[in-house]
Write an enzyme that holds these catalytic residues in place. Structure first.
Site, mmCIF file in Angstrom:
data_model
loop_
_atom_site.group_PDB
_atom_site.id
_atom_site.type_symbol
_atom_site.label_atom_id
_atom_site.label_comp_id
_atom_site.label_asym_id
_atom_site.label_seq_id
_atom_site.Cartn_x
_atom_site.Cartn_y
_atom_site.Cartn_z
ATOM 1 N N THR A 50 53.392 48.317 96.916
ATOM 2 C CA THR A 50 54.766 48.204 97.415
ATOM 3 C C THR A 50 55.699 48.500 96.246
ATOM 4 O OG1 THR A 50 55.161 45.900 96.806
ATOM 5 C CG2 THR A 50 53.963 46.273 98.860
ATOM 6 N N CYS A 51 57.019 48.394 96.477
ATOM 7 C CA CYS A 51 57.931 48.704 95.374
ATOM 8 C C CYS A 51 57.861 47.655 94.262
ATOM 9 C CB CYS A 51 59.357 48.863 95.892
ATOM 10 S SG CYS A 51 59.916 47.478 96.855
ATOM 11 N N ARG A 53 54.886 45.781 93.583
ATOM 12 C CA ARG A 53 53.532 45.460 93.126
ATOM 13 C C ARG A 53 52.556 46.581 93.475
ATOM 14 N NH1 ARG A 53 52.359 40.501 94.223
ATOM 15 N NH2 ARG A 53 54.480 39.968 94.837
ATOM 16 N N SER A 109 56.836 36.834 95.997
ATOM 17 C CA SER A 109 57.831 37.902 96.120
ATOM 18 C C SER A 109 59.035 37.661 95.225
ATOM 19 C CB SER A 109 58.311 38.008 97.570
ATOM 20 O OG SER A 109 57.248 38.375 98.403
ATOM 21 N N GLU A 114 60.428 35.991 101.487
ATOM 22 C CA GLU A 114 60.805 37.129 102.342
ATOM 23 C C GLU A 114 59.648 37.518 103.265
ATOM 24 O OE1 GLU A 114 59.749 40.452 101.922
ATOM 25 O OE2 GLU A 114 58.680 40.430 100.024
ATOM 26 N N GLY A 189 87.473 48.991 105.325
ATOM 27 C CA GLY A 189 87.109 49.287 103.946
ATOM 28 C C GLY A 189 85.745 49.930 103.924
ATOM 29 N N GLY A 191 84.086 51.032 101.082
ATOM 30 C CA GLY A 191 83.450 51.056 99.765
ATOM 31 C C GLY A 191 81.986 50.688 99.904
ATOM 32 N N GLU A 192 81.366 50.508 98.750
ATOM 33 C CA GLU A 192 79.920 50.232 98.739
ATOM 34 C C GLU A 192 79.584 48.951 99.516
ATOM 35 O OE1 GLU A 192 76.538 49.576 95.347
ATOM 36 O OE2 GLU A 192 78.436 50.497 94.765
#
Lengths: 364, 282
Positions: A50-51, A53, A109, A114, A189, A191-192
């Site tokens: 996974t990202c 592990r 995690s 999660e 808005g 934005g991010e």
């Protein structure tokens, strides 16, 4: 005399920072499996990548075989073995089983408790089953890990609450509306932060999104990316009554939604609750709006506090979960140890990857 | 062996199961785990069946609805509330509603079973052999059961409202249904309660209008007052003039008022009374 063993070897976010994990990403599982087929004494293998592990769970003729798996991996990744040994985890026997239990339960995690990891472990197991590299031992260990993970998630508060601000906002919406499908959402808005919140709502089932910003071109572009509609910014106050949820994240120096406008909107829709989420700093919505009937106003601090409460509550549950998992790992290990001993007695642990004479031996 | 059980023993068993449901929910919440909706529903359903057997045995002896004393009225009210929960609970998969329903069922049944005086005397032939007035009584008590469940939904609404306004969403609050679902449940239950009570009063009116001398004014006033308050609350809610917390508080007050009105209704029973003896299956 060598002993057959259950092992896990790999690297996780605990010791490997993101720049290192980038180098550890397994680019070709098929190629790695080809390398593993040449590792003598490797009976079973399952790959979890996974990202956060990359871990290899295996059953081998002896502990040295685990190091051969590591060598094959480092060779494929062109990664220094010494460097890998500095950051790796390497566990055998009961500890390896317990580690898998904790991984599947979300205890290991980055975001404690999660749920996504459970699905990832299931997928990794299914892929290894499809490749025929999982035999009786790993099959049992993974099945027990799934049962243990379900048990702790059901019987403890390890997954309770939400620990990211965007997801807290979505959970709030669920607490008010029950389901997001059919709920009308306005994002002020683009934005991010606003876009991130809009994506979080979209990913959790919201199907009626509208975006609005002081720069029409920008809101059109963001709306196109989200599959959302647009609203001219100057109409925002007059049209609040059309929406159930309003997310504000503009960089305006003063408020963009007045209490009077919210009050007027509620007169047009008194029976329908209105959720206002103010992610802006300085705030976009007049705080007095929180006192209106059927209006629920949350600002950035409120959301952060809820996320923090959930994180602390999960931390408090973690120790209890570990205790539960440890007991289950003991039970599993008693069974697996016998099986490994019988492998040793009938000599099947001596079989290499091409040997395959024992019925319980899988194909790495 | 089961055939040897008396009606009260069946009802004690039912009360026991409702209490088990309540304790199960309490332990589950205190331990920080999730309430199992299916387990809660199954336990309450089992209790409901046992209560049905117990009340059925009484009804067979009475030759009608067992509403002859406060004990039977409380039992029938609990049974009515749980009947509704078994329908509503499936629709809204609200495990906490089950938890509170088991609490209500347990409280009403245990209180009624624990006070022997309530069941010492049973009024017989309270309906004078008239099926219409019996239907009136059954529907009226059933509507009170609906108001009981409505009160629970209203209490859950107030808890959810408090959690959202005070920004506390963890712990017990995480088991609560959404505020919009609770509002819908309240509205539907109030509508159902008003409809049932209207029918009950309609059947009663047909009976009483033939013989106005049998009308008890205290009973009539109490029942009509409950009907007026519940109908007014429903009308104001539909018009959007009684909302959110005020609507929930009104629903709670309505149930309390309905329970208090039972005193006036029960006190008006005029036919002869007999000593109660426990009933066994034939």
């Amino acid at each position: 005399m060598s002993e057959p063993c259950l092992f896990v070897i790999g690297a996780t976010h605990h010791n490997a920072p993101v720049d290192v994990r980038e180098k550890l990403v397994l680019l070709s599982e098929a190629q790695f499996r080809e390398s593993l087929a040449k590792v003598p004494g490797l009976k079973e293998i399952a790959i979890l990548a996974t990202c956060n592990r990359v871990e290899f769970y295996g059953v081998a003729a002896d502990e040295a075989t685990a190091d051969s798996v590591q060598a094959a991996y480092c060779d494929l990744q062109k990664f220094e073995v010494a460097e890998f040994e500095r950051i790796r985890i390497r566990l055998t026997g009961r500890d390896a089983a317990l580690h898998l239990f904790e991984v599947a339960s979300g205890l290991d995690s980055q975001l404690l408790g999660e749920n996504e990891i459970f699905g990832q472990v299931k997928e990794a197991y299914a892929a290894s089953v499809a490749k025929g590299s999982v035999g009786a031992v790993l099959n049992r260990v993974f099945q027990k890990a799934f049962q243990a993970a379900k048990h702790v998630r059901t019987n403890t508060g390890i997954s309770a609450g939400t620990v990211s601000v965007a997801n807290v906002a979505v959970d709030l919406a669920n607490n008010i509306f029950g389901r997001l499908a059919g709920t009308k959402i306005l994002v002020l808005g683009t934005g991010e932060i606003g876009e991130g919140a809009a994506k979080a709502f979209r990913s959790r089932g919201a199907d009626d999104l509208t975006v609005s910003s002081r720069t029409p071109e920008h809101s059109t572009a963001v709306a196109a990316g989200l599959g959302a509609g647009t609203l001219p910014f100057e109409q925002r106050e007059a049209r609040i009554s059309d929406y159930d949820i309003v997310v504000c994240s503009t960089s305006a120096p003063t408020t963009v939604l007045s209490c009077a406008a919210v009050h007027a909107a509620m007169k047009r829709r008194p029976a329908r609750p209105l959720l206002l989420i103010d992610l802006a700093m300085p705030r976009d919505i007049e705080a007095e709006a929180a006192d209106l009937q059927n209006v629920f106003l949350y600002n950035l601090d409120d959301l952060a506090k809820i996320a923090e409460q959930s994180r602390v509550a999960r931390e408090m549950e973690a120790e209890r979960c570990r205790q539960l998992l440890s007991e289950r790992a003991d039970g599993l290990w008693a069974h697996v140890k016998e099986r490994l001993a019988s492998m040793r007695a009938n000599g099947s642990h001596q079989a290499g990857p091409g040997g395959g004479e024992a019925s319980e031996t899988a194909r790495p | 062996m089961l055939a040897e059980l008396t009606d009260r023993q069946w009802l004690w068993c039912a009360a026991g199961l409702y209490t088990v449901g309540f304790l199960m929910g309490t332990v589950s919440v205190l331990r920080g785990g999730r309430l199992s909706g299916a387990l809660m529903y199954g336990t309450i359903f089992a209790g409901y069946l046992l209560q049905f057997v117990g009340l059925g045995m009484r009804g067979r002896v009475e030759g009608g609805c067992p509403l002859g004393n406060p004990f039977e009225i409380f039992q029938f009210t609990a049974w009515s509330a749980i009947t509704l929960y078994l329908v509503v609970g499936v629709t809204f998969r609200s495990s906490l509603l089950g938890y509170f329903t088991s609490c209500l069922g347990s409280a009403l049944t245990i209180v009624s079973l624990s006070i022997p005086a309530w069941d010492a005397v049973r009024r017989t032939h309270i309906f004078g052999g008239n099926p219409w007035i019996e239907l009136h009584a059954a529907l009226a008590i059933f509507s009170y059961g609906v108001f009981g469940l409505l009160a629970l939904a209203a209490a859950l609404f107030l808890l959810r409202h408090y959690s959202l306004k005070s920004k506390r969403l963890g712990g017990w609050f995480s088991f609560l249904p959404s505020i919009r679902d609770l509002d819908h449940i309240e509205l539907r239950l109030l509508g159902a309660g008003v409809a049932l009570l209207t029918l009950a009063l309609g059947f009663g009116w047909v009976y009483w209008s033939r013989d106005t001398a049998t009308v008890d004014h205290a009973k009539m006033a109490a029942t009509v007052a409950v009907w007026i308050v519940s109908s007014a609350a429903l009308g104001l809610r539909v018009q959007g003039r009684l909302l959110s917390r005020r609507f929930a508080w009104t629903c709670l007050a309505l149930f309390v008022g309905a329970l208090l009105s039972l005193e006036a209704v029960n006190g008006s029973r005029h036919p002869g009374a007999v000593q109660t003896s426990e009933v066994r299956a034939p």
